[in-house]
Scaffold this motif. Structure first.
Motif, PDB file in Angstrom:
ATOM      1  N   GLY A  95      56.870  34.076  44.435  1.00 16.01           N
ATOM      2  CA  GLY A  95      58.085  33.415  44.198  1.00 16.01           C
ATOM      3  C   GLY A  95      58.913  33.883  43.194  1.00 16.01           C
ATOM      4  O   GLY A  95      59.594  33.521  42.545  1.00 16.01           O
ATOM      5  N   GLY A  96      58.472  34.905  42.152  1.00 14.75           N
ATOM      6  CA  GLY A  96      58.804  35.871  41.224  1.00 14.75           C
ATOM      7  C   GLY A  96      58.515  35.231  40.082  1.00 14.75           C
ATOM      8  O   GLY A  96      59.633  34.827  38.816  1.00 14.75           O
ATOM      9  N   GLY A  97      57.635  33.735  39.817  1.00  8.67           N
ATOM     10  CA  GLY A  97      57.818  32.645  38.858  1.00  8.67           C
ATOM     11  C   GLY A  97      56.824  33.370  37.973  1.00  8.67           C
ATOM     12  O   GLY A  97      55.329  32.036  37.363  1.00  8.67           O
ATOM     13  N   LEU A  98      55.785  34.090  37.501  1.00  3.81           N
ATOM     14  CA  LEU A  98      54.109  34.486  37.047  1.00  3.81           C
ATOM     15  C   LEU A  98      54.425  33.593  35.166  1.00  3.81           C
ATOM     16  O   LEU A  98      55.721  34.027  35.072  1.00  3.81           O
ATOM     17  N   PRO A  99      53.661  33.098  35.154  1.00  6.38           N
ATOM     18  CA  PRO A  99      54.029  32.784  33.690  1.00  6.38           C
ATOM     19  C   PRO A  99      54.088  33.896  32.644  1.00  6.38           C
ATOM     20  O   PRO A  99      53.841  35.719  33.428  1.00  6.38           O
ATOM     21  N   ASP A 100      54.921  34.083  31.618  1.00 11.29           N
ATOM     22  CA  ASP A 100      55.014  35.119  30.372  1.00 11.29           C
ATOM     23  C   ASP A 100      53.971  35.756  30.253  1.00 11.29           C
ATOM     24  O   ASP A 100      54.013  36.874  29.572  1.00 11.29           O
ATOM     25  N   VAL A 101      52.969  35.255  29.843  1.00 10.91           N
ATOM     26  CA  VAL A 101      51.579  35.884  29.659  1.00 10.91           C
ATOM     27  C   VAL A 101      50.479  34.738  29.626  1.00 10.91           C
ATOM     28  O   VAL A 101      50.431  33.564  30.126  1.00 10.91           O
ATOM     29  N   MET A 102      49.580  35.456  30.472  1.00  9.54           N
ATOM     30  CA  MET A 102      48.906  35.713  31.521  1.00  9.54           C
ATOM     31  C   MET A 102      47.075  36.220  31.143  1.00  9.54           C
ATOM     32  O   MET A 102      47.332  37.899  30.482  1.00  9.54           O
ATOM     33  N   GLN A 103      46.120  35.619  30.332  1.00 10.74           N
ATOM     34  CA  GLN A 103      44.739  36.080  31.131  1.00 10.74           C
ATOM     35  C   GLN A 103      44.095  37.162  32.273  1.00 10.74           C
ATOM     36  O   GLN A 103      44.716  36.603  33.355  1.00 10.74           O
ATOM     37  N   PHE A 104      43.516  38.264  32.189  1.00  9.38           N
ATOM     38  CA  PHE A 104      43.688  39.299  33.194  1.00  9.38           C
ATOM     39  C   PHE A 104      42.602  39.403  33.985  1.00  9.38           C
ATOM     40  O   PHE A 104      41.502  39.741  32.296  1.00  9.38           O
ATOM     41  N   ASP A 105      42.252  39.363  35.130  1.00  9.35           N
ATOM     42  CA  ASP A 105      41.371  40.165  35.438  1.00  9.35           C
ATOM     43  C   ASP A 105      41.362  41.846  35.429  1.00  9.35           C
ATOM     44  O   ASP A 105      42.056  42.565  36.287  1.00  9.35           O
ATOM     45  N   TYR A 106      40.340  42.988  35.458  1.00 12.53           N
ATOM     46  CA  TYR A 106      40.268  43.964  35.274  1.00 12.53           C
ATOM     47  C   TYR A 106      40.202  44.190  37.301  1.00 12.53           C
ATOM     48  O   TYR A 106      41.517  44.726  37.066  1.00 12.53           O
TER      49      TYR A 106
END
Length: 433
Positions: A95-106
């Protein structure tokens, strides 16, 4: 439950409807800093991470410390368990609505990066995001197709845990190092001394990471930058054949015994004296072993080729920014704080792994196991090479297939040639889906 942490503003919630088979949709995100950014402007950012209430409290403390320096940036944070976290990100991505900052997995970095969902951080490196405390090896971990889309918060490396108490009880010295044949011989000595109650270890050919470091010692990562296999059927067959003798002569714990104690491992159950795995597994081992066991050994894996840079630092997790963020500079400012600040180091300690940034590490108070991991990673510096290309989409499926085939080899239900054929068939499906 979707837990929410809010700073100075309520988190707006939106209902999102998505089909079960969701396909990530690329979004166009700018790679240039916003020309109209005003450092005094009141800005609100959404921050998402996976974890539990303990980690949520640590992020609350970090956000509070961040706001002491940047009171104009409001940070609304939310967290979920790991599977639920990625289910929600998938829905948001569509939907094009990711949070601004994300903890991310490799393991998800390539998928989201190649779909244009993550911001290229290059314009902010060395400026808003301080790169001095981060080595080139660390920075290279978050690069996908020439773009930096993630900054590691913490690292781990492949190593070997040993159990000093079990070795002392068996009257066997710690593994002194050497090649894979030396390791097999040492395991056989432990198993003999154990008298049927203790084994030297498990069949190490059941882990794809051991295949990977052997391939790296010969100059090849498992996959190329383009995501193509970098090994042959003959390479894989030769690797699995290395485990034939230790499987058949009883050097390693049997697959049947491992099934009986599942979900704990032979090492967790104090049935094996060694385990090759990532160096951040120590706390879990000690927790499962119980109060009788107060320390672990942590040493380098066996050597395939003298002088080879077969090991590498892997991110425990990264921080990334959505390509659709309206506030890229503010988001980069938050990432810099969470990745580099001594304040964040003091708050998180090793909760997110051993800090990757020197300045964050300086602020962290490490427990004895954390200090041991730090010393271990320093001890293998000569063996550390550049990280391999970011995992291909579907790498987790292949890793699990490798493990399952290792189990079948342990039971003796398939031959090495059959295992190789099955793995390459699965790999073809994953690479062409």
């Amino acid at each position: 439950m979707f837990n929410i942490r809010t700073r100075r503003a309520a988190l707006a919630a939106a209902a999102v409807t998505a089909s079960a088979a969701l396909v990530l949709t690329g979004c166009s995100g700018g790679s240039e800093p916003a020309a109209t950014y005003d450092p005094d402007e009141e800005v609100t950012l959404n921050l998402a991470f996976w974890g539990n209430d303990v980690r949520a409290d640590l992020y609350d403390q970090a956000i509070e410390a961040f706001n002491e320096e940047y009171p104009n940036i409001t940070v609304n944070s939310s967290f979920l368990g790991f599977p639920e976290f990625w289910e929600k990100r998938q829905t948001e991505a569509a939907g094009g609505g990711l949070p601004d900052v994300m903890q991310f997995d490799y393991s998800y970095l390539r998928q989201y990066s190649e779909n244009g969902l993550l911001l290229d951080l290059e314009p902010y490196l060395g400026d808003i995001i301080d790169t001095e405390p981060l080595s080139e090896q660390i920075l290279g971990i978050g690069v996908v197709n020439g773009e930096t889309t993630g900054i590691p918060t913490s690292t781990n490396a492949w190593g070997m845990f040993t159990n000093p108490k079990l070795l002392d009880d068996a009257g066997v010295e710690e593994f002194a190092g050497g090649d894979w044949e030396d390791y097999d011989a040492w395991m056989a000595e432990v198993t003999e001394a154990g008298g049927g109650d203790l084994w030297g270890g498990t069949d190490w050919t059941g882990r794809i990471q051991n295949f990977e470091i052997q391939q790296r010692a010969m100059g090849s990562d498992l996959f190329t930058d383009e995501g193509e296999p970098n090994f042959t059927e003959e390479d894989l067959a030769a690797f699995w054949e290395q485990g034939a003798d230790i499987r058949e002569d009883g050097t390693v714990i049997t697959q049947q015994r491992l099934e009986e104690i599942y979900p704990v491992s032979g090492f967790d159950a104090a049935l094996t004296a060694s385990e090759l795995t990532w160096d951040n597994f120590g706390a879990g081992y000690l927790g499962n072993l119980g109060e009788e066991y107060t320390e672990l050994g942590l040493i380098a894996p066996p050597i395939t080729e003298e002088g080879a840079q077969d090991l590498y630092l892997k991110p425990s997790m990264l921080h990334s920014i959505a390509a659709t963020t309206d506030h890229p500079e503010a988001a980069a400012t938050l990432v810099n704080f969470l990745v580099n600040s001594p304040e964040a180091g003091a708050i998180f300690g090793t909760n997110r792994g051993l800090p990757a940034s020197e300045t964050m590490l300086e602020g962290a108070e490490l427990d004895p196991l954390g200090e041991q991991i730090r010393a271990y990673e320093e001890s293998i510096s000569d063996r550390l090479g550049d990280a391999p290309p970011v995992p291909i989409v579907g790498y987790g499926t292949l890793e699990e297939k490798f493990r399952q085939l290792g189990q079948e080899l342990g039971f003796g239900t398939i031959t090495v040639d059959e295992a190789v054929s099955q793995f390459f068939t699965e790999m073809d499906v994953v690479l062409n889906q």
